[in-house]
Design a protein around this motif. Structure first.
Motif, PDB file in Angstrom:
ATOM      1  N   ASP A   1       0.840  -1.192   0.000  1.00 44.71           N
ATOM      2  CA  ASP A   1       0.000   0.000   0.000  1.00 44.71           C
ATOM      3  C   ASP A   1       0.884   1.254   0.000  1.00 44.71           C
ATOM      4  OD1 ASP A   1      -1.768   2.059   0.434  1.00 44.71           O
ATOM      5  OD2 ASP A   1      -2.981   0.938   1.864  1.00 44.71           O
TER       6      ASP A   1
ATOM      7  N   ARG B   1       0.154   4.504   0.067  1.00 43.99           N
ATOM      8  CA  ARG B   1      -0.161   5.561   1.039  1.00 43.99           C
ATOM      9  C   ARG B   1       0.303   5.167   2.428  1.00 43.99           C
ATOM     10  NH1 ARG B   1      -2.467  10.059  -0.880  1.00 43.99           N
ATOM     11  NH2 ARG B   1      -4.014   9.925  -2.519  1.00 43.99           N
ATOM     12  N   GLU B   2       0.197   3.848   2.761  1.00 41.43           N
ATOM     13  CA  GLU B   2       0.643   3.367   4.069  1.00 41.43           C
ATOM     14  C   GLU B   2       2.136   3.601   4.239  1.00 41.43           C
ATOM     15  OE1 GLU B   2      -2.481   2.838   6.061  1.00 41.43           O
ATOM     16  OE2 GLU B   2      -0.599   2.113   6.909  1.00 41.43           O
TER      17      GLU B   2
ATOM     18  N   LYS C   1       2.886   7.168   4.727  1.00 38.34           N
ATOM     19  CA  LYS C   1       2.443   7.634   6.044  1.00 38.34           C
ATOM     20  C   LYS C   1       3.438   7.204   7.123  1.00 38.34           C
ATOM     21  CE  LYS C   1      -1.729   6.384   7.190  1.00 38.34           C
ATOM     22  NZ  LYS C   1      -3.102   6.222   7.666  1.00 38.34           N
ATOM     23  N   GLU C   2       3.864   5.925   7.010  1.00 43.37           N
ATOM     24  CA  GLU C   2       4.820   5.431   8.014  1.00 43.37           C
ATOM     25  C   GLU C   2       6.090   6.250   7.999  1.00 43.37           C
ATOM     26  OE1 GLU C   2       3.638   0.770   7.758  1.00 43.37           O
ATOM     27  OE2 GLU C   2       5.774   1.288   7.677  1.00 43.37           O
TER      28      GLU C   2
END
Lengths: 294, 331
Positions: B307, B309-310, B313-314
């Motif tokens: 993913d 976006r994940e 984000k992380e």
């Protein structure tokens, strides 16, 4: 994302065109079959449709109108408009009490309107004359108001009114109320040019001036040849650069269809104007026509 | 040359040995012949022919109308063929090259402007590429059906309300959710303008419209990295030159972190998936809206990528933590 001109939905009335050629004795008076069809560029469309179709053209070009004008005339349109304003030389003279009332028709983008007011202010220190900016297309008027806002002049000003009106009718404008009626590169888009001229005559005061700048017949053979080549290339360039083939094709064809200098002069005389004359600009590429209401 | 000829040719011309004299005679000849073509007499004769000189005769109007019609006709016959479909602008070979050059330069400097990319895509979609794609479609039953029925992906054809009520594991529901998450609608695809064959034009339009389906199936966001990944998938699976161009050149404009992510994870995934899965142009997406998404992926032979976006984000969180830790230390 992309505004596709709405007139792509039109139907080609090929038969009406041949009938039209038999009945129309004058290129300008292109009403045929009892006023049912009229010309739209080189297509014949129902009368009622033409206004909508022309509106569609200008909606799609409204925001890039100035760029389009620059491209089409290679920037010379600014010289033409400057000459137009300077030649008219309009403004309330310092020794006069009554301010002038201007009306600029089909001038949504506001360049002539603001130019006229600026000229009056600079030359005659006239800050009282009023201006009505008329256009049938609200998008063009929006561009005009946006420009007024950006230059922070004539915006929210009681002197200047922006109105959505049909130039052939002008129902919100009283008769015998305007001193100067200007129309710049707009009258060729009228569905019925003679009606537009008659309305101009109605709206002007006695002594009022009708002043029109429009494309016309090029008198010089060489310049005409150059223009024809340019007109053939222009729609393709409009397609590549502005992603709008049809609007430029319409504009080029509508320029071709507009009557020449003498014919238009005759139409203005027919509307009732006196002392009608014209001046060719750039070998006849465009012409200023004027007339005075008596 | 002229000098020598006039000098040597005739015994009578012995007196014309002055170069200035010869130049004068040459200019005089040119002017005389020019006046026959463009001079006042010729112009007056043309005007008489057109009926403009004396009182306008009966034929004047007809002749004028004919001239205007002839000019209008030249203005309309600039295109090499009649339009094959609505919105078609046929171009000559030279015009196509100009379109390619202009849109290429503009796309290089302004890739964010959709029109430039669209024009470059159409000018690089050469007939043999689209013909290849057409053959791919014709050799598959669903592909043939798509070509016959010519579905159009718009919001009225895909009822958004209906999609939102589907069970949560269906492709339609996930598609609806993805559109909502990214904030786009399926109507924003530009119409095809410059492709000459109407069937090829439809195939190209279908390719453009299915772009969002590829996004939502793999849950790739519309940020530039996601777009590059989908473009690489399309290039590997369908062979569209513009997609390959975009996938190769666009990463060069990114930050090194993004570029590494692309080269390590997403581009290999895209190329591998694109080459191994079923030709995606043959998928009738509108009929598969109610199908379970995992089953669909298995049938197509697609495995989901990480993913994006994940991951972003992380990384953003880690950087923030690092920043906080050292900001506190400074104080």
């Amino acid at each position: 994302m992309l505004k596709v001109a709405s007139f792509k939905n039109y139907v080609n009335f090929a038969n009406a065109k041949t009938i039209g050629r038999l009945f129309s004795s004058n290129n300008a008076l292109n009403k045929v079959d009892g006023g049912k069809f009229t010309d739209f560029g080189s297509k014949m469309v129902p009368l009622a449709e033409k206004q909508k179709l022309v509106g569609g053209v200008f909606s799609s070009v409204a925001s890039k109108y100035d760029i389009m004008n620059d491209v089409m005339s290679l920037g010379i349109h600014r010289c033409w408009k400057d000459h137009f304003i300077n030649k008219l030389d309009a403004g309330k003279r310092p020794n006069s009490d009554t301010p002038l009332s201007f009306i600029d028709v089909a001038g949504g983008s506001g360049d002539i309107a603001f130019g006229l007011l600026d000229h009056a202010e600079e030359k005659f220190h006239d800050t009282q004359s009023t201006m009505d900016i008329i256009d049938i297309n609200p998008d063009m008027l929006k561009e005009g108001e946006k420009r007024a806002l950006e230059q922070n002049k004539y915006y929210n000003n009681p002197r200047v009114r922006f109105m959505i009106q049909n130039g052939e009718v002008l129902d919100a404008i009283e008769s015998n109320s305007k001193d100067i009626y200007t129309v710049s590169f707009g009258i060729r888009n009228f569905t019925d040019i003679q009606a537009g001229l008659n309305t101009a005559h109605r709206v002007l005061k006695p002594g009022g001036i009708f002043y029109c700048l429009e494309f016309s017949k090029i008198e010089n053979g060489l310049v005409d040849f150059g223009y024809q080549q340019w007109a053939k290339v222009l729609p393709f360039m409009g397609s590549v650069i502005a992603n709008d083939y049809d609007s430029y094709q319409y504009l080029v064809e509508s320029i071709e269809r507009f009557p020449d200098q003498e014919t238009f002069k005759y139409m203005i005389e027919k509307a009732g104007f006196q002392s009608v004359g014209y001046e060719n600009l750039t070998f006849g590429t465009c012409a200023i026509h004027w007339g005075i209401k008596v | 040359m002229l000098l020598r000829l006039t000098f040597l040719s005739s015994k009578l011309d012995r007196c014309l040995h002055n170069r200035a004299q010869q130049r004068h005679i040459f200019i005089a000849t040119a002017l005389t012949i020019g006046s026959f073509l463009f001079g006042k007499d010729a112009r007056l004769a043309d005007m008489m022919d057109r009926g403009e000189l004396h009182d306008k005769n009966v034929e004047y109007e007809l002749k004028r109308q004919e001239r205007i019609d002839a000019r209008l006709k030249t203005l309309q016959s600039t295109r090499p063929m009649k339009p094959m479909y609505k919105g078609h602008v046929p171009l000559t070979a030279i015009e196509k090259m100009i379109l390619f050059t202009v849109s290429g330069v503009r796309s290089f400097f302004h890739p964010e402007n959709g029109i430039n990319i669209v024009q470059l895509g159409e000018s690089t979609a050469l007939p043999f590429v689209l013909e290849n794609l057409k053959q791919t479609m014709l050799s598959d039953e669903t592909g043939r059906r798509i070509l016959r029925e010519k579905p159009n992906v718009t919001t009225d054809q895909l009822d958004m309300g209906k999609l939102s009520k589907l069970p949560k594991n269906t492709f339609g529901y996930r598609f609806f959710k993805w559109l909502e998450k990214e904030g786009v609608s399926p109507d924003t695809r530009a119409p095809v303008t410059y492709i000459d064959d109407p069937v090829h034009a439809y195939i190209f339009k279908r390719y453009r419209q299915c772009h969002d389906f590829y996004h939502s199936l793999n849950d790739l966001p519309i940020i530039i990295e996601g777009e590059i990944t989908v473009k690489a998938l399309e290039a590997a699976n369908l062979g569209i030159p513009m997609a390959a161009l975009g996938a190769l050149l666009a990463p060069l404009r990114l930050k090194s972190v993004q570029r590494d992510r692309l080269y390590d994870i997403y581009l290999p995934w895209a190329v591998k998936t694109g080459l191994s899965c079923k030709p995606l142009i043959n998928v009738y997406w509108e009929e598969l809206l109610e199908k379970d998404i995992d089953k669909l992926k298995k049938e197509l032979g697609i495995t989901a990528p990480p993913d994006l976006r994940e991951i972003r984000k992380e990384r953003a969180q880690k950087r923030k933590q690092l920043k906080l830790r050292y900001e506190n230390f400074d104080q």
